[in-house]
Design an enzyme around this catalytic site. Structure first.
Site, PDB file in Angstrom:
ATOM      1  N   ASP A 241      21.462 -16.846  24.029  1.00  0.00           N
ATOM      2  CA  ASP A 241      20.725 -16.606  25.266  1.00  0.00           C
ATOM      3  C   ASP A 241      21.576 -17.206  26.375  1.00  0.00           C
ATOM      4  O   ASP A 241      22.497 -17.999  26.124  1.00  0.00           O
ATOM      5  CB  ASP A 241      19.325 -17.221  25.219  1.00  0.00           C
ATOM      6  CG  ASP A 241      18.414 -16.618  26.296  1.00  0.00           C
ATOM      7  OD1 ASP A 241      18.944 -15.982  27.234  1.00  0.00           O
ATOM      8  OD2 ASP A 241      17.187 -16.780  26.214  1.00  0.00           O
TER       9      ASP A 241
HETATM   10  C1  BGC Z   1      16.464 -14.926  29.139  1.00  0.00           C
HETATM   11  C2  BGC Z   1      16.934 -13.700  28.356  1.00  0.00           C
HETATM   12  C3  BGC Z   1      17.764 -12.827  29.262  1.00  0.00           C
HETATM   13  C4  BGC Z   1      18.927 -13.633  29.779  1.00  0.00           C
HETATM   14  C5  BGC Z   1      19.825 -12.845  30.698  1.00  0.00           C
HETATM   15  C6  BGC Z   1      17.611 -15.648  29.809  1.00  0.00           C
HETATM   16  O1  BGC Z   1      17.138 -16.629  30.665  1.00  0.00           O
HETATM   17  O2  BGC Z   1      15.781 -15.809  28.285  1.00  0.00           O
HETATM   18  O3  BGC Z   1      15.833 -12.997  27.867  1.00  0.00           O
HETATM   19  O4  BGC Z   1      18.184 -11.691  28.571  1.00  0.00           O
HETATM   20  O5  BGC Z   1      18.433 -14.748  30.521  1.00  0.00           O
HETATM   21  O6  BGC Z   1      19.201 -12.613  31.914  1.00  0.00           O
END
Ligand code: BGC
Length: 777
Positions: A241
């Site tokens: 993530d």
């Molecule tokens: C989120 C993800 C997301 C990523 C990119 C993170 O903070 O938890 O779900 O895909 O950011 O934006």
């Protein structure tokens, strides 16, 4: 185990040759993203960068220089209904269509991998990101998410299943340890991931920010390698993530291939150092680099195209998905659908003209077009049927505004609109400030300002239908008795306004079903006292009893049960028939006759729950194991056939480390919701006996019951212990005692060496029996 090439029709690169031609620094660079949204290219060898983008319910393609969470800079795209709504469709075909349409938009924008779907289980009703997740139940989550992945990947765009795993809250999401016992982890929290990985073969999995039982998901080799790859056969790429990596070298060792976004060289430095001092081997780095190259290869091998997509067609897909998603919770006296002709209709509530149709955070889409329910409803009614609109309240930006009293003028205007109306349609909901990625809600209530208006309106007009817009469940009890109908509209995407109008006037019939329980009160929910945790830990104390499993086990009344949803017609269930085949690895086929016994066309969701009778281990009362959504015209009948495989009956055995079926009876419940069971039947399955190895920790009783060790112990024992263990009554005290403790009692005339020898003999016999059983099964 599927090979990576099984996931796509062709390959472009000779991966082995490319890998062999990379310098060590190029390999290290591949393990890190470039900027926010792309992989790192190897220009020297013609390996391009590919673009990744949020997701999941629309494309959030950002300009390269935008900051990560910025939504304003994202390019316009169709905002499809978020997962909360897709889940309520219980319609795999519809969800696959949404995935397919999304992929077309990805391809038109040059995006190779979408960062979705999000499939974490809705453990707590207050999780701020529940709008982005499917359900409290792993079966429906897995089935619908697999359909989504399938649709997306059918067009050559990769899916990223996230957030692996146990990211079930936003509070402290970057650090909290989700402390979960093995059975709920396997049976609830990992299960939907397992289904999607095994059946839809996503290109990528995104690891979660949090820890699981103390270990960061990003550094968890049990999770990322043992379970995901070795047990489930995942052949794709694991990415972090955004910002989830703390120690890049540990993440590489655990099986995390790609760090996102770019760590601006920090990751490479940590891995370089670990290679130098022997904590990592070059093979660990090569493995990750190869998987990154493989994903790039999947992307460049997809049929080339950057064709335009059809925005009008996609709006229609979004509308149909929204139509299937709204759940008609109550409809006293059939107040809905509204007739097209008649006296004035009062439409009250700011949400009617300023719709809330998506959640906030990384999934927020810049929509191409937005329908409002007010305009669409006005257009759908005959011109003679007057629509009087009153906003009633302002949609609050924060708690302070929520608590402020309703402006007098707005209240008076709403009361006046209601006074002369035949019927009132009130649009209530959660303001965006209440629920979002990054924080959890603190309560389940609608803002008081809205309820004040509802009270005043319901005092003056008895025909009130409420339409809700909310991502997480809200408390209905304080107010629903003053209404005749409640249509749960969740967050329905950019065409939600049109979909709601179609449902309100009966151009479409409601067919959504709850994929999560609406409890009577927050205090009844399974996580009370264990959410959102404290001191860095959240204990999943409810174990297996997540969602309806809890309310059923505790015999709690609920506002609306899992699976509930009304239509504008009625359905009869009859002729339940069950066929059990191949009873060693059971395949059960269940069929039922479904008849539309009402006056309108409609869609029913036939649900099949399995209930073990007298299980030998703790099991939930019943669990959803199959479902089908069926469309029927008035008077029409269809035979609905549902299939149960062995895993529908199995539980995770923490000692045997695998799924196990208990022999015995299982009730099959077929119905229209978890609490509206229309037909039941019982099947008997042979199951399997689990013989875990005898060890010094095994209770004395297990040793005595063993066909090999038991007689040897009794023959060797002398004196009072022999007498005690020979007498079933007297032995009750001693049978539970671990053998290593028995050995220490004076007069227990057996020594450790004897026991070790008998255990070896007994365990050899057990292992042989287990192998034979598996080969005949
Ligand atoms: C989120 C993800 C997301 C990523 C990119 C993170 O903070 O938890 O779900 O895909 O950011 O934006």
């Amino acid at each position: 185990m599927p090979s990576p090439t099984e996931r796509r029709p062709s390959t472009t690169f000779d991966l082995a040759a490319v890998l062999a031609g990379l310098t060590s620094e190029e390999k290290l660079a591949l393990l890190d993203g470039e900027g926010l949204w792309s992989t790192t290219p190897v220009r020297r060898l013609g390996i391009p960068a590919i673009t990744l983008s949020d997701g999941p319910n629309g494309l959030r393609t950002q300009a390269p220089d935008a900051e990560h969470s910025g939504v304003l800079s994202s390019l316009p795209a169709t905002c499809f209904p978020p997962a909360v709504a897709l889940a309520s469709t219980w319609d795999t075909g519809m969800v696959r269509e949404v995935g397919t349409a999304l992929a077309r938009e990805c391809r038109a924008s040059g995006v190779s991998v979408l960062l979705g779907p999000g499939i974490n289980i809705k453990r707590a009703p207050l999780c701020g990101r529940n709008f982005e997740y499917f359900s409290e139940d792993p079966l429906i989550t897995g089935a619908l998410a697999a359909a989504f992945v399938d649709g997306l990947q059918s067009q050559g765009v990769g899916a990223t299943v996230k957030h692996f795993a146990a990211n079930n809250q936003e509070t402290d999401r970057m650090a909290v340890s989700a402390d979960i016992d093995e059975r709920p982890l396997r049976e609830i929290y990992l299960r939907a991931f397992e289904t999607v990985v095994r059946t839809a073969r996503p290109w990528a999995v995104m690891c979660a920010y949090n820890r699981i039982n103390g270990v960061f998901a990003a550094e968890n080799s049990w999770l990322l390698t043992e379970v995901l790859r070795q047990q489930w056969g995942f052949a794709g790429l694991v990415m972090s993530d955004w910002g989830a990596v703390a120690h890049r070298e540990r993440a590489v060792a655990a099986g995390l291939d790609l760090e996102m976004p770019s760590s601006t060289g920090r990751g490479a430095a940590a891995v370089r150092q670990a290679l130098e001092d022997g904590r990592l081997a070059q093979a660990d780095v090569d493995r990750c680099a190869r998987r990154v190259l493989d994903m790039v290869d999947c992307a460049v091998s997809a049929p080339a195209s950057r064709e335009e997509f059809d925005p009008v067609g996609h709006h229609e897909v979004a509308r149909r998905a929204a139509v299937g998603a709204a759940v008609l919770l109550k409809n006293d006296g059939g107040i809905l659908p509204l007739s097209r002709r008649g006296g004035p209709v009062a439409v009250i509530g700011e949400f009617a003209r300023t719709p809330r149709f998506q959640g906030a955070g990384s999934s927020q889409v810049n929509p191409l077009a937005v329908d409002t329910a007010l305009d669409c409803l006005t257009a759908a009614l005959e011109p003679g049927r007057e629509v009087v609109f009153a906003p009633g309240f302002r949609i609050a930006d924060g708690d302070a505004e929520d608590e402020a009293p309703t402006p007098e003028a707005l209240l008076t205007e709403a009361i006046e609109a209601a006074r002369t109306a035949d019927v009132v349609v009130m649009f209530l909901g959660l303001p965006a400030a209440h629920e979002s990625e990054a924080f959890d809600r603190t309560h389940m209530d609608l803002p008081d300002v809205q309820l004040d208006v509802l009270r005043a309106v319901a005092n003056i007009n008895k025909n009130v239908a409420v339409v809700l817009s909310n991502g997480g469940v809200v408390n209905l009890e304080p107010w629903q008795a003053s209404t005749r109908a409640v249509l749960e509209g969740w967050l329905l995407g950019q065409a939600g306004g049109r979909a709601l109008a179609d449902l309100l006037v009966g151009d479409e019939s409601p067919s959504g079903r709850l994929a999560e329980t609406i409890p009577l009160r927050y205090e009844d929910n399974p996580t009370l006292g264990n959410f959102p945790g404290e001191f860095g830990h959240v204990r999943y104390g409810e174990g297996l009893l997540v969602g309806y499993r809890w309310y059923d086990a505790h015999r709690l009344d609920v506002a609306y049960p899992f699976g509930h949803g009304l239509t504008y017609t009625t359905f009869d269930y009859s002729a339940l028939a069950v066929d059990v085949r191949d009873s060693a690895a059971p395949q059960v086929t269940v069929s039922v006759q479904l008849t539309n016994s009402g006056g309108r066309a409609g869609r029913e969701v036939v649900q099949l729950y399995v209930r073990p009778v007298g299980p030998t281990v703790h099991r939930p009362e019943q669990e959803l194991r199959a479902f089908a959504k069926v469309a029927l015209d008035p008077g029409e009948s269809k035979q609905v056939v549902l299939h149960l495989r062995a895993d529908a009956f199995a539980y995770w055995h923490p000692r045997a480390h695998r799924w196990v079926i208990d022999g015995g009876k299982y009730k099959l419940h077929v119905g229209a919701s978890s609490r509206d069971i229309r037909l039941t039947e019982t099947v008997s399955l042979p199951g399997e006996e689990i013989l875990v190895p005898l060890t010094a920790e095994s209770p004395c009783g297990d040793w005595l019951d063993d066909a090999v060790a038991g007689p040897r112990i009794m023959r060797t024992l002398t004196g009072r212990f022999r007498q005690i263990l020979d007498d079933p009554e007297a032995a009750r005290l001693h049978r539970p005692i671990p053998m290593f403790r028995m050995l220490r009692f004076p007069g227990f005339t057996i020594d450790e060496d004897q026991l070790t020898q008998w255990a070896d003999e007994a365990n050899a016999v057990r292992a042989k029996a287990a192998t034979e059983e598996r080969s005949t099964g």
